[in-house]
Design a protein around this motif. Structure first.
Motif, PDB file in Angstrom:
ATOM      1  N   GLU A  12       0.836  -1.201   0.000  1.00  0.00           N
ATOM      2  CA  GLU A  12       0.000   0.000   0.000  1.00  0.00           C
ATOM      3  C   GLU A  12       0.873   1.255   0.000  1.00  0.00           C
ATOM      4  OE1 GLU A  12      -3.621   2.096   2.561  1.00  0.00           O
ATOM      5  OE2 GLU A  12      -2.653   0.307   3.357  1.00  0.00           O
ATOM      6  N   ALA A  13       1.960   1.236   0.746  1.00  0.00           N
ATOM      7  CA  ALA A  13       2.867   2.384   0.779  1.00  0.00           C
ATOM      8  C   ALA A  13       3.509   2.611  -0.584  1.00  0.00           C
ATOM      9  CB  ALA A  13       3.939   2.186   1.848  1.00  0.00           C
ATOM     10  N   ARG A  14       3.904   1.530  -1.261  1.00  0.00           N
ATOM     11  CA  ARG A  14       4.487   1.668  -2.609  1.00  0.00           C
ATOM     12  C   ARG A  14       3.482   2.304  -3.567  1.00  0.00           C
ATOM     13  NH1 ARG A  14       6.558  -3.441  -1.554  1.00  0.00           N
ATOM     14  NH2 ARG A  14       4.899  -4.430  -2.745  1.00  0.00           N
ATOM     15  N   GLU A  15       2.229   1.918  -3.438  1.00  0.00           N
ATOM     16  CA  GLU A  15       1.187   2.473  -4.314  1.00  0.00           C
ATOM     17  C   GLU A  15       0.974   3.963  -4.060  1.00  0.00           C
ATOM     18  OE1 GLU A  15      -2.177   0.001  -3.472  1.00  0.00           O
ATOM     19  OE2 GLU A  15      -1.370  -1.713  -4.587  1.00  0.00           O
ATOM     20  N   HIS A  16       1.319   4.422  -2.880  1.00  0.00           N
ATOM     21  CA  HIS A  16       1.115   5.827  -2.498  1.00  0.00           C
ATOM     22  C   HIS A  16       2.438   6.486  -2.097  1.00  0.00           C
ATOM     23  CE1 HIS A  16      -3.255   5.365  -2.493  1.00  0.00           C
ATOM     24  NE2 HIS A  16      -3.026   4.163  -1.970  1.00  0.00           N
ATOM     25  N   PHE A  17       3.513   6.056  -2.744  1.00  0.00           N
ATOM     26  CA  PHE A  17       4.847   6.513  -2.358  1.00  0.00           C
ATOM     27  C   PHE A  17       4.980   8.030  -2.405  1.00  0.00           C
ATOM     28  CE2 PHE A  17       9.520   6.924  -3.058  1.00  0.00           C
ATOM     29  CZ  PHE A  17       9.916   6.345  -1.863  1.00  0.00           C
ATOM     30  N   LYS A  18       4.503   8.659  -3.465  1.00  0.00           N
ATOM     31  CA  LYS A  18       4.597  10.116  -3.578  1.00  0.00           C
ATOM     32  C   LYS A  18       3.851  10.800  -2.431  1.00  0.00           C
ATOM     33  CE  LYS A  18       3.603  14.091  -6.560  1.00  0.00           C
ATOM     34  NZ  LYS A  18       3.361  14.928  -5.416  1.00  0.00           N
ATOM     35  N   MET A  20       3.249   9.587   0.487  1.00  0.00           N
ATOM     36  CA  MET A  20       3.987   9.354   1.721  1.00  0.00           C
ATOM     37  C   MET A  20       5.158  10.332   1.829  1.00  0.00           C
ATOM     38  SD  MET A  20       5.792   5.865   3.076  1.00  0.00           S
ATOM     39  CE  MET A  20       6.901   5.826   1.671  1.00  0.00           C
ATOM     40  N   LEU A  21       5.903  10.509   0.739  1.00  0.00           N
ATOM     41  CA  LEU A  21       7.022  11.455   0.754  1.00  0.00           C
ATOM     42  C   LEU A  21       6.543  12.887   0.933  1.00  0.00           C
ATOM     43  CD1 LEU A  21       9.371  10.022  -2.015  1.00  0.00           C
ATOM     44  CD2 LEU A  21       9.558   9.780   0.471  1.00  0.00           C
ATOM     45  N   ASP A  22       5.432  13.232   0.298  1.00  0.00           N
ATOM     46  CA  ASP A  22       4.878  14.582   0.456  1.00  0.00           C
ATOM     47  C   ASP A  22       4.503  14.835   1.917  1.00  0.00           C
ATOM     48  OD1 ASP A  22       5.205  15.116  -2.233  1.00  0.00           O
ATOM     49  OD2 ASP A  22       3.096  14.761  -2.752  1.00  0.00           O
ATOM     50  N   ALA A  23       3.916  13.832   2.568  1.00  0.00           N
ATOM     51  CA  ALA A  23       3.550  13.975   3.980  1.00  0.00           C
ATOM     52  C   ALA A  23       4.803  14.186   4.823  1.00  0.00           C
ATOM     53  CB  ALA A  23       2.773  12.751   4.454  1.00  0.00           C
ATOM     54  N   ARG A  28       4.325  15.920   8.328  1.00  0.00           N
ATOM     55  CA  ARG A  28       3.237  15.090   8.834  1.00  0.00           C
ATOM     56  C   ARG A  28       3.746  13.676   9.089  1.00  0.00           C
ATOM     57  NH1 ARG A  28      -0.403  15.250   4.108  1.00  0.00           N
ATOM     58  NH2 ARG A  28      -1.627  13.726   5.240  1.00  0.00           N
ATOM     59  N   PRO A  29       3.253  13.014  10.131  1.00  0.00           N
ATOM     60  CA  PRO A  29       3.644  11.623  10.365  1.00  0.00           C
ATOM     61  C   PRO A  29       3.202  10.736   9.200  1.00  0.00           C
ATOM     62  CG  PRO A  29       2.567  12.541  12.303  1.00  0.00           C
ATOM     63  CD  PRO A  29       2.377  13.526  11.187  1.00  0.00           C
ATOM     64  N   ALA A  30       4.107   9.882   8.764  1.00  0.00           N
ATOM     65  CA  ALA A  30       3.817   8.932   7.688  1.00  0.00           C
ATOM     66  C   ALA A  30       4.375   7.579   8.116  1.00  0.00           C
ATOM     67  CB  ALA A  30       4.444   9.390   6.381  1.00  0.00           C
ATOM     68  N   THR A  31       3.498   6.599   8.278  1.00  0.00           N
ATOM     69  CA  THR A  31       3.947   5.305   8.772  1.00  0.00           C
ATOM     70  C   THR A  31       3.538   4.175   7.841  1.00  0.00           C
ATOM     71  OG1 THR A  31       1.956   4.935  10.104  1.00  0.00           O
ATOM     72  CG2 THR A  31       3.813   6.062  11.176  1.00  0.00           C
ATOM     73  N   ILE A  32       4.320   3.098   7.927  1.00  0.00           N
ATOM     74  CA  ILE A  32       4.054   1.879   7.181  1.00  0.00           C
ATOM     75  C   ILE A  32       4.080   0.735   8.187  1.00  0.00           C
ATOM     76  CG2 ILE A  32       4.830   0.360   5.323  1.00  0.00           C
ATOM     77  CD1 ILE A  32       6.597   2.824   4.419  1.00  0.00           C
ATOM     78  N   VAL A  42      10.282  10.207   7.582  1.00  0.00           N
ATOM     79  CA  VAL A  42      10.369  11.565   8.124  1.00  0.00           C
ATOM     80  C   VAL A  42      11.340  12.396   7.301  1.00  0.00           C
ATOM     81  CG1 VAL A  42       9.854  10.832  10.495  1.00  0.00           C
ATOM     82  CG2 VAL A  42      12.213  10.984   9.742  1.00  0.00           C
ATOM     83  N   ASP A  43      11.203  13.693   7.403  1.00  0.00           N
ATOM     84  CA  ASP A  43      12.148  14.620   6.786  1.00  0.00           C
ATOM     85  C   ASP A  43      13.444  14.538   7.584  1.00  0.00           C
ATOM     86  OD1 ASP A  43      13.638  17.144   6.662  1.00  0.00           O
ATOM     87  OD2 ASP A  43      11.994  17.842   5.396  1.00  0.00           O
ATOM     88  N   ALA A  44      14.498  14.044   6.972  1.00  0.00           N
ATOM     89  CA  ALA A  44      15.767  13.801   7.672  1.00  0.00           C
ATOM     90  C   ALA A  44      16.360  15.084   8.251  1.00  0.00           C
ATOM     91  CB  ALA A  44      16.762  13.133   6.735  1.00  0.00           C
ATOM     92  N   ASP A  45      16.255  16.203   7.532  1.00  0.00           N
ATOM     93  CA  ASP A  45      16.816  17.455   8.043  1.00  0.00           C
ATOM     94  C   ASP A  45      16.086  17.907   9.300  1.00  0.00           C
ATOM     95  OD1 ASP A  45      18.711  17.582   6.003  1.00  0.00           O
ATOM     96  OD2 ASP A  45      17.347  18.670   4.675  1.00  0.00           O
ATOM     97  N   ARG A  46      14.759  17.776   9.304  1.00  0.00           N
ATOM     98  CA  ARG A  46      13.993  18.136  10.503  1.00  0.00           C
ATOM     99  C   ARG A  46      14.324  17.199  11.652  1.00  0.00           C
ATOM    100  NH1 ARG A  46       7.803  19.780   8.888  1.00  0.00           N
ATOM    101  NH2 ARG A  46       8.359  21.207   7.222  1.00  0.00           N
ATOM    102  N   LEU A  47      14.469  15.911  11.355  1.00  0.00           N
ATOM    103  CA  LEU A  47      14.757  14.943  12.402  1.00  0.00           C
ATOM    104  C   LEU A  47      16.103  15.228  13.054  1.00  0.00           C
ATOM    105  CD1 LEU A  47      14.054  12.410  14.023  1.00  0.00           C
ATOM    106  CD2 LEU A  47      15.070  11.062  12.164  1.00  0.00           C
ATOM    107  N   VAL A  48      17.142  15.436  12.268  1.00  0.00           N
ATOM    108  CA  VAL A  48      18.462  15.679  12.864  1.00  0.00           C
ATOM    109  C   VAL A  48      18.461  16.998  13.637  1.00  0.00           C
ATOM    110  CG1 VAL A  48      19.643  16.838  10.932  1.00  0.00           C
ATOM    111  CG2 VAL A  48      20.934  15.440  12.512  1.00  0.00           C
ATOM    112  N   HIS A  49      17.794  18.011  13.137  1.00  0.00           N
ATOM    113  CA  HIS A  49      17.697  19.286  13.859  1.00  0.00           C
ATOM    114  C   HIS A  49      17.034  19.055  15.220  1.00  0.00           C
ATOM    115  CE1 HIS A  49      17.141  23.569  14.586  1.00  0.00           C
ATOM    116  NE2 HIS A  49      15.888  23.290  14.893  1.00  0.00           N
ATOM    117  N   PHE A  50      15.946  18.298  15.235  1.00  0.00           N
ATOM    118  CA  PHE A  50      15.234  18.012  16.476  1.00  0.00           C
ATOM    119  C   PHE A  50      16.099  17.186  17.430  1.00  0.00           C
ATOM    120  CE2 PHE A  50      12.589  15.143  18.992  1.00  0.00           C
ATOM    121  CZ  PHE A  50      11.844  16.062  19.709  1.00  0.00           C
TER     122      PHE A  50
END
Length: 136
Positions: A12-18, A20-23, A28-32, A42-50
């Motif tokens: 399901e995630a592959r079918e909605h990959f774009k 998921m990346l947009d979220a 926004r939280p995006a889980t599989i 997650v946005d890696a830059d935001r995660l490392v900053h946090f």
């Protein structure tokens, strides 16, 4: 727009990959779901900053007779240099080596397993971000 994007399977995630990346790009939280576990995108830059903001390194720099030593209490990682800058540069390299060792084998060791967050910081941060984190 939903507060989070949750997919019940990798298919399901592959079918909605774009989507998921947009979220993730939008913060926004995006889980599989994978069995009973969930994986997050997650946005890696935001995660490392946090992570850097909420998890100070606790690094200690000590001036010695002929230079500097840098270490993080509780971690088997240390570095030395003639100047503080050299010691910090060496520490960045030592942290990167530790993160590789953690991925290869240390993640299963009881005294290293909880260093997952450190490995995320080291893996996602630039050398400049790591230097700032060590010196904060």
């Amino acid at each position: 727009m939903a507060a989070s994007v949750d997919y019940r399977s990798s298919r399901e995630a592959r079918e909605h990959f774009k989507e998921m990346l947009d979220a993730a790009d939008g913060g926004r939280p995006a889980t599989i779901a994978r069995g009973k576990r969930r994986v997050a995108a997650v946005d890696a830059d935001r995660l490392v900053h946090f992570l850097i903001k909420v998890h100070p390194s606790g690094a200690v720099a000590v001036a010695e007779n002929d230079g500097w030593s840098v270490f993080i209490p509780g971690l088997p990682v240390a570095a030395d240099g003639i100047t503080l800058d050299e010691a910090v540069e060496e520490m960045v390299g030592a942290l990167r080596d530790y993160a590789e060792d953690w991925v290869d084998r240390l993640h299963a060791a009881p005294n290293h397993a909880d260093n997952w967050g450190l490995v995320q910081i080291v893996g996602l941060a630039s050398d400049e971000q790591l230097r700032g984190w060590l010196l904060a």
